[in-house]
Design a protein around this motif. Structure first.
Motif, PDB file in Angstrom:
ATOM      1  N   THR A   1      33.652  50.920  39.985  1.00 19.78           N
ATOM      2  CA  THR A   1      32.492  50.769  40.871  1.00 19.78           C
ATOM      3  C   THR A   1      31.877  52.136  41.104  1.00 19.78           C
ATOM      4  O   THR A   1      32.582  53.084  41.487  1.00 19.78           O
ATOM      5  CB  THR A   1      32.892  50.162  42.232  1.00 19.78           C
ATOM      6  OG1 THR A   1      33.599  48.943  42.017  1.00 19.78           O
ATOM      7  CG2 THR A   1      31.656  49.894  43.079  1.00 19.78           C
TER       8      THR A   1
ATOM      9  N   ARG B   1      29.194  47.468  40.124  1.00 24.61           N
ATOM     10  CA  ARG B   1      30.611  47.158  39.922  1.00 24.61           C
ATOM     11  C   ARG B   1      30.789  46.363  38.629  1.00 24.61           C
ATOM     12  O   ARG B   1      29.974  45.481  38.321  1.00 24.61           O
ATOM     13  CB  ARG B   1      31.136  46.365  41.114  1.00 24.61           C
ATOM     14  CG  ARG B   1      32.615  45.977  41.026  1.00 24.61           C
ATOM     15  CD  ARG B   1      33.065  45.270  42.300  1.00 24.61           C
ATOM     16  NE  ARG B   1      33.048  46.187  43.434  1.00 24.61           N
ATOM     17  CZ  ARG B   1      32.370  45.975  44.559  1.00 24.61           C
ATOM     18  NH1 ARG B   1      31.626  44.869  44.699  1.00 24.61           N
ATOM     19  NH2 ARG B   1      32.402  46.849  45.548  1.00 24.61           N
ATOM     20  N   ASP B   2      31.827  46.663  37.875  1.00 25.05           N
ATOM     21  CA  ASP B   2      32.096  45.929  36.634  1.00 25.05           C
ATOM     22  C   ASP B   2      33.586  45.636  36.501  1.00 25.05           C
ATOM     23  O   ASP B   2      34.406  46.214  37.212  1.00 25.05           O
ATOM     24  CB  ASP B   2      31.587  46.723  35.422  1.00 25.05           C
ATOM     25  CG  ASP B   2      32.341  48.029  35.215  1.00 25.05           C
ATOM     26  OD1 ASP B   2      33.538  47.975  34.873  1.00 25.05           O
ATOM     27  OD2 ASP B   2      31.740  49.110  35.397  1.00 25.05           O
TER      28      ASP B   2
ATOM     29  N   GLY C   1      24.874  45.677  44.069  1.00 28.12           N
ATOM     30  CA  GLY C   1      24.658  45.326  45.466  1.00 28.12           C
ATOM     31  C   GLY C   1      24.365  46.533  46.324  1.00 28.12           C
ATOM     32  O   GLY C   1      24.147  47.644  45.829  1.00 28.12           O
TER      33      GLY C   1
ATOM     34  N   TRP D   1      25.769  38.314  35.397  1.00 28.36           N
ATOM     35  CA  TRP D   1      25.099  39.283  36.268  1.00 28.36           C
ATOM     36  C   TRP D   1      25.051  38.727  37.691  1.00 28.36           C
ATOM     37  O   TRP D   1      24.620  37.594  37.904  1.00 28.36           O
ATOM     38  CB  TRP D   1      23.671  39.556  35.802  1.00 28.36           C
ATOM     39  CG  TRP D   1      23.590  40.129  34.417  1.00 28.36           C
ATOM     40  CD1 TRP D   1      23.442  39.449  33.260  1.00 28.36           C
ATOM     41  CD2 TRP D   1      23.662  41.511  34.065  1.00 28.36           C
ATOM     42  NE1 TRP D   1      23.411  40.305  32.193  1.00 28.36           N
ATOM     43  CE2 TRP D   1      23.541  41.584  32.655  1.00 28.36           C
ATOM     44  CE3 TRP D   1      23.810  42.696  34.789  1.00 28.36           C
ATOM     45  CZ2 TRP D   1      23.569  42.784  31.969  1.00 28.36           C
ATOM     46  CZ3 TRP D   1      23.832  43.898  34.093  1.00 28.36           C
ATOM     47  CH2 TRP D   1      23.710  43.937  32.708  1.00 28.36           C
ATOM     48  N   LYS D   2      25.489  39.521  38.650  1.00 27.19           N
ATOM     49  CA  LYS D   2      25.408  39.137  40.055  1.00 27.19           C
ATOM     50  C   LYS D   2      24.566  40.182  40.780  1.00 27.19           C
ATOM     51  O   LYS D   2      24.975  41.342  40.905  1.00 27.19           O
ATOM     52  CB  LYS D   2      26.795  39.051  40.686  1.00 27.19           C
ATOM     53  CG  LYS D   2      26.762  38.598  42.140  1.00 27.19           C
ATOM     54  CD  LYS D   2      28.161  38.506  42.736  1.00 27.19           C
ATOM     55  CE  LYS D   2      28.098  38.075  44.202  1.00 27.19           C
ATOM     56  NZ  LYS D   2      29.457  38.009  44.811  1.00 27.19           N
ATOM     57  N   LEU D   3      23.382  39.766  41.224  1.00 30.06           N
ATOM     58  CA  LEU D   3      22.467  40.698  41.884  1.00 30.06           C
ATOM     59  C   LEU D   3      22.316  40.288  43.348  1.00 30.06           C
ATOM     60  O   LEU D   3      21.896  39.170  43.645  1.00 30.06           O
ATOM     61  CB  LEU D   3      21.104  40.693  41.196  1.00 30.06           C
ATOM     62  CG  LEU D   3      21.108  40.930  39.672  1.00 30.06           C
ATOM     63  CD1 LEU D   3      19.684  40.947  39.143  1.00 30.06           C
ATOM     64  CD2 LEU D   3      21.824  42.226  39.337  1.00 30.06           C
ATOM     65  N   ASN D   4      22.664  41.204  44.231  1.00 26.82           N
ATOM     66  CA  ASN D   4      22.532  40.949  45.664  1.00 26.82           C
ATOM     67  C   ASN D   4      21.109  41.247  46.125  1.00 26.82           C
ATOM     68  O   ASN D   4      20.262  41.688  45.346  1.00 26.82           O
ATOM     69  CB  ASN D   4      23.539  41.797  46.445  1.00 26.82           C
ATOM     70  CG  ASN D   4      24.969  41.467  46.063  1.00 26.82           C
ATOM     71  OD1 ASN D   4      25.227  40.423  45.470  1.00 26.82           O
ATOM     72  ND2 ASN D   4      25.901  42.347  46.397  1.00 26.82           N
TER      73      ASN D   4
ATOM     74  N   GLU E   1      31.546  40.946  33.578  1.00 29.24           N
ATOM     75  CA  GLU E   1      30.912  40.699  34.873  1.00 29.24           C
ATOM     76  C   GLU E   1      30.375  42.015  35.428  1.00 29.24           C
ATOM     77  O   GLU E   1      31.095  43.019  35.464  1.00 29.24           O
ATOM     78  CB  GLU E   1      31.907  40.092  35.864  1.00 29.24           C
ATOM     79  CG  GLU E   1      32.455  38.734  35.430  1.00 29.24           C
ATOM     80  CD  GLU E   1      33.505  38.208  36.394  1.00 29.24           C
ATOM     81  OE1 GLU E   1      33.744  38.868  37.433  1.00 29.24           O
ATOM     82  OE2 GLU E   1      34.104  37.148  36.110  1.00 29.24           O
TER      83      GLU E   1
ATOM     84  N   GLU F   1      28.196  43.420  38.835  1.00 28.64           N
ATOM     85  CA  GLU F   1      27.595  43.129  40.141  1.00 28.64           C
ATOM     86  C   GLU F   1      26.863  44.368  40.642  1.00 28.64           C
ATOM     87  O   GLU F   1      27.389  45.479  40.583  1.00 28.64           O
ATOM     88  CB  GLU F   1      28.666  42.725  41.153  1.00 28.64           C
ATOM     89  CG  GLU F   1      28.089  42.446  42.540  1.00 28.64           C
ATOM     90  CD  GLU F   1      29.162  42.158  43.589  1.00 28.64           C
ATOM     91  OE1 GLU F   1      28.791  41.894  44.755  1.00 28.64           O
ATOM     92  OE2 GLU F   1      30.365  42.223  43.251  1.00 28.64           O
TER      93      GLU F   1
END
Length: 353
Positions: free
Chosen positions: A341, A282-283, A268, A227-230, A264, A266
């Motif tokens: 996305t 986004r994946d 943002g 997980w990528k969290l902005n 993955e 994300e």
């Protein structure tokens, strides 16, 4: 331009008047202007004459008929001329043709009226459709519960007497009823979004995103997802509706990355301007063919087989409805086997009344 005496008898007729009205100077001079041009006034001539005597001028729109019978609309200005003793002696009239402009105005008014009528009809139709969907979904719950309940009782009570084929049939009934229950729940939620009153306020978007991710992660505890969290600014909207939209998008990303050895996701935000921000999810999942992107947000529309990926086909339609309730846009970009996305726009909290 032409000049008439105080009885509106034409005494001077210039070339512009001759060209526009198609009456020659020799034909116009000595004639009563209103009779010659068959003038239609916006109000009684007595009121216009009284205003002219008080103010020494009058302006208004007149409908007149040219020598060839064509009606025109002119913006007319009258100026009263007096002699040295202050006695009215002549009226100077200058006119500009506004027929084309008036036709456009009438067409625009007619189009606006038609658009307003269509909007009212569409709004009424949507309300009827939402009420119908809500009623049908609500009424389907009782027979579905009976179907599911009796199938479960049958599976328990007749387990020893059923062969493998019979057990499989009951399992199929149970699975189908569970799927229909999910469809009904999603349809009711979709209907409520259109009917519910929006309670808008400043929303801590970063906190909301973390809450939505935490909820989705509870359903995918057996999987390893990066997980990528902005970071996110505050936004303006209905918190519960936005939470539902985020959960749908994040669940969607988790679902379609299931076949990836390393999933993955994300989440943002991009700053689009002073009043708008754009959130994206986004994946690196299976993606989709952009040729069918217009179908993504339709109710019950699916781009992947039910056997490959579960779902009711209402989640993205719900996202779109939430975003539209906030005056925003929603769109997506993807590539087959190359991830996807999803974007939606929101109002910022700054500068919002």
């Amino acid at each position: 331009m032409f000049v008439g005496d105080t009885n509106f008898i034409i005494t001077y007729w210039n070339r512009g008047a001759e060209k526009f009205y198609s009456w020659k100077q020799s034909e116009a001079i000595g004639r009563h202007s209103d009779e010659l041009l068959r003038t239609i006034f916006p109000k009684p001539i007595e009121e216009i004459r009284a205003e002219l005597l008080v103010k020494d001028c009058w302006e208004g729109e007149l409908t007149r008929t040219k020598a060839d019978g064509v009606q025109v609309i002119v913006a007319s200005r009258w100026s009263l001329r007096r002699d040295s003793q202050g006695t009215p002696i002549a009226i100077l009239e200058t006119s500009n043709d506004i027929s084309g402009r008036k036709r456009w105005e009438e067409q625009i008014q007619a189009l606006n009226k038609e658009l307003a009528n269509r909007s009212l009809a569409l709004e009424a139709s949507n309300k009827e459709l939402e009420a119908f969907a809500y009623s049908i979904s609500h009424d389907l719950r009782a027979p579905l519960r009976h179907m599911s309940g009796f199938a479960e009782l049958l599976r328990k009570s007749a387990a020893t007497s059923l062969d493998e084929k019979g057990k499989r049939y009951i399992s199929m009934i149970m699975e189908a009823s569970n799927r229909m229950g999910c469809l009904i729940d999603d349809l009711l939620a979709f209907s409520r979004i259109g009917r519910a009153e929006a309670h808008k306020s400043v929303v801590n978007l970063e906190q909301l995103v973390h809450e939505a991710v935490a909820e989705v992660r509870q359903d995918v505890t057996q999987r390893k997802i990066v997980w990528k969290l902005n970071s996110f600014p505050d936004c303006y909207g209905d918190r519960s509706m936005l939470r539902l939209a985020l959960i749908n998008l994040i669940s969607n990303a988790a679902k379609f990355t299931r076949t990836r050895p390393q999933a993955e996701v994300e989440i943002g935000c991009t700053d689009q301007g002073k009043e708008e921000l754009v959130v994206f999810v986004r994946d690196n999942g299976v993606g989709f063919d952009m040729r069918y992107s217009d179908k993504l947000f339709g109710v019950f529309q699916r781009l992947h087989p039910q056997e490959a990926f579960e779902g009711t086909g209402i989640g993205l339609a719900t996202v779109q409805r939430v975003v539209h309730r906030h005056g925003g846009r929603v769109w997506a970009e993807g590539k087959v086997d190359g991830g996807a996305t999803f974007y939606f726009s929101l109002c910022k909290s700054t500068g919002v009344n």
